[in-house]
Design a protein around this motif. Sequence first.
Motif: not given
Length: 118
Positions: A42-49, A51-59, A95-101
């Motif tokens: 919901e925060i992102e406004g886009t779907h995340l895999s 791994k992307e969600q876990k990486s966001l927690e780390i970042i 790259t995926s996170l960059e493409n999703k801004d």
Amino acid sequence: MDQKSEDVPEKIPSEETTKGTDESGNSNQSMDNEDDLGNTNEIEGTHLSEKEQKSLEIIRKLVDEEGNVSRTLMEGNLLYGELGLTDIQMYNLVTSLENKDILKKIQLTDGEYYHFTP
């Protein structure tokens, strides 16, 4: 041929669950999984895999007050941290996170950084 077309949806449910769609009639299961992961989506406004969600927690743990994170620090944590990604997996993820801004590469006086905007 009918058996092959029936086999395809059985192999895809894990992907469908991550996409939040489920054509095989298991919509409750996919919705439950999406609700569990929905805060980030919901925060992102886009779907995340996953791994992307876990990486966001780390970042999020690495980001400074201004929303910047050192490129080498972030990449090191993704490569050698709990995710244990390979070089190419880390590159594809960033790259995926960059493409999703969500991440934007920036240059500061003391090195390369990413600006994190969830």
